[in-house]
Design an enzyme around this catalytic site. Structure first.
Site, mmCIF file in Angstrom:
data_model
loop_
_atom_site.group_PDB
_atom_site.id
_atom_site.type_symbol
_atom_site.label_atom_id
_atom_site.label_comp_id
_atom_site.label_asym_id
_atom_site.label_seq_id
_atom_site.Cartn_x
_atom_site.Cartn_y
_atom_site.Cartn_z
ATOM 1 C CE1 TYR A 127 48.005 58.413 32.383
ATOM 2 C CE2 TYR A 127 46.333 58.433 30.683
ATOM 3 C CZ TYR A 127 46.694 58.271 32.002
ATOM 4 O OH TYR A 127 45.749 57.957 32.924
ATOM 5 C CE LYS A 174 55.459 54.080 45.884
ATOM 6 N NZ LYS A 174 54.699 53.790 47.106
ATOM 7 C CG ASP A 207 52.020 55.041 48.998
ATOM 8 O OD1 ASP A 207 52.567 56.134 48.760
ATOM 9 O OD2 ASP A 207 52.655 54.079 49.465
ATOM 10 C CG ASP A 231 43.477 58.984 34.895
ATOM 11 O OD1 ASP A 231 42.398 59.600 34.862
ATOM 12 O OD2 ASP A 231 43.626 57.845 34.414
#
Ligand code: NAI
Length: 337
Positions: A127, A174, A207, A231
């Site tokens: 962002y 991740k 995930d 988000d």
């Protein structure tokens, strides 16, 4: 006792309807709240020539706490989202979204009593908006992760866990792929976890976390995430309990906090008395707890839950036939009773 002064930004579309409904419910709790109403959004642009007039900041500077309805971000014309500007100017680095089952509301998981607290970092990651074209056909977007921002969001999540006697904080990442950036985020979460030995800590790759949230959402307690995963995962989690029309949100920093409904201005039903004020009422309950009115917060929250459990005065978006006023009356009655 001095009344708590709170900045109320009713917003656009259904904003004023859900804001008025929420003010009635807050008044019914007996909490000593005095609203300072200021306009932001499309109406402020039309009437004062500014999307975010200076008096909004002047008021928040004084009150330090705001309750905000949805506002229109005009498309085009270089307007930045009001929420993004407020977040940046006031240093609201925590995005907090509690995802809690409302009894009686039909969802895929209505047999479970979910209570998942999500802490999303609010200032950096992808962002940062640092994008450029390297050569024609190749674009680079920079993911910024800093120790400072990661530590303060981790601290916010663990402090909440301690204050609310929660059992476990899960960091979502991740880092198997983004070893440096998400690796730094994890390092900061681990470092913070070590300072809260009574709270269990674990890590999940994003995930896998999404799959687990859909298959076994009841295993989650408090989640801490970098901005982008936060988000996506917070909307996924909202979907588990009935969607964005239901869940509250808060943006918090060291000096200011703004509590808001996360849904939009619903132009299709604006002005018709059909809007569901649940999300803003639940945001107001968070706000009441934040200013120390914990009893009023509890009563408002449980009144909303009772109206859902009863199922007789619900608005159209959640399968009922009531309008905003009928729903609000029911909440006010339950607060009184
Ligand atoms: P939206 O959330 O306004 O509407 C999507 C659908 O949900 C509509 O069918 C609407 O009627 C329904 N809905 C939303 N909230 C509801 C409520 N409280 N009660 C009953 N039904 C409700 O999303 P949309 O259409 O994408 O956006 C409309 C406007 O809202 C845009 O101008 C956008 O910029 C603004 N917006 C503002 C936000 C904010 O200030 N936090 C967040 C999202 C959108």
């Amino acid at each position: 006792m001095m009344a708590h002064q709170i900045t109320l930004i009713p917003g656009d579309g259904i904003g004023p309807e859900v804001a008025d409904a929420t003010a009635l419910a807050v008044a019914a709790t007996g909490a000593s709240v005095e609203w300072e109403r200021v306009d932001a959004g499309a109406r402020a642009l039309a009437e004062q020539g500014q999307l975010l007039p200076d008096d909004v900041f002047a008021s928040l500077e004084m009150t330090r706490v705001g309750l905000k309805g949805p506002t229109t971000t005009p498309i085009g014309g270089g307007h930045q989202s009001i929420n993004v500007v407020l977040r940046k100017k006031l240093g609201l680095y925590v995005n907090f979204r509690p995802v809690i089952t409302l009894p009686g509301l039909k969802t895929r998981f209505d047999d479970l009593a979910l209570d998942i607290a999500i802490f999303r970092e609010n200032t950096e990651d992808l962002y940062a908006g640092l994008e450029h074209e390297v050569v024609p056909g190749v674009v680079e977007s920079l993911k910024i992760i800093t120790e400072n921002a990661s530590l303060r969001i981790a601290r916010a999540a663990f402090q909440f866990a301690r204050r609310e006697s929660r059992k476990k904080v899960t960091a979502i990442h991740k880092a198997n792929i983004m070893k440096l950036s998400d690796g730094l985020f994890l390092k900061c979460c681990r470092q913070t976890a070590a300072q809260f030995p009574e709270i269990a800590y674990n890590e999940l790759i994003v995930d896998n976390a999404c799959m687990q949230l859909v298959m076994r959402p009841q295993i989650f307690d408090v989640l801490v995430l970098p901005n982008l995963y936060g988000d996506i995962v917070s909307d996924l989690a909202a979907g588990l309990v009935g969607g964005l029309g239901i869940v509250p949100g808060a943006n918090m920093g060291d000096h200011h906090a703004i509590f808001e409904a996360v849904h939009g201005t619903a132009p299709d039903i604006a002005g018709k008395g059909l809007a569901n004020p649940t999300a803003l009422m639940q945001s107001a309950a968070l706000m009441l707890a934040h200013i120390g009115e914990r009893d009023a917060a509890k009563r408002l929250k449980s009144a909303v839950a009772s109206v859902y459990a009863e199922g007789k005065h619900l608005t159209g978006d959640v399968g009922g036939h009531a309008g905003t006023a009928e729903f609000t009356d029911a909440v006010v009655r339950h607060i009184g009773g």
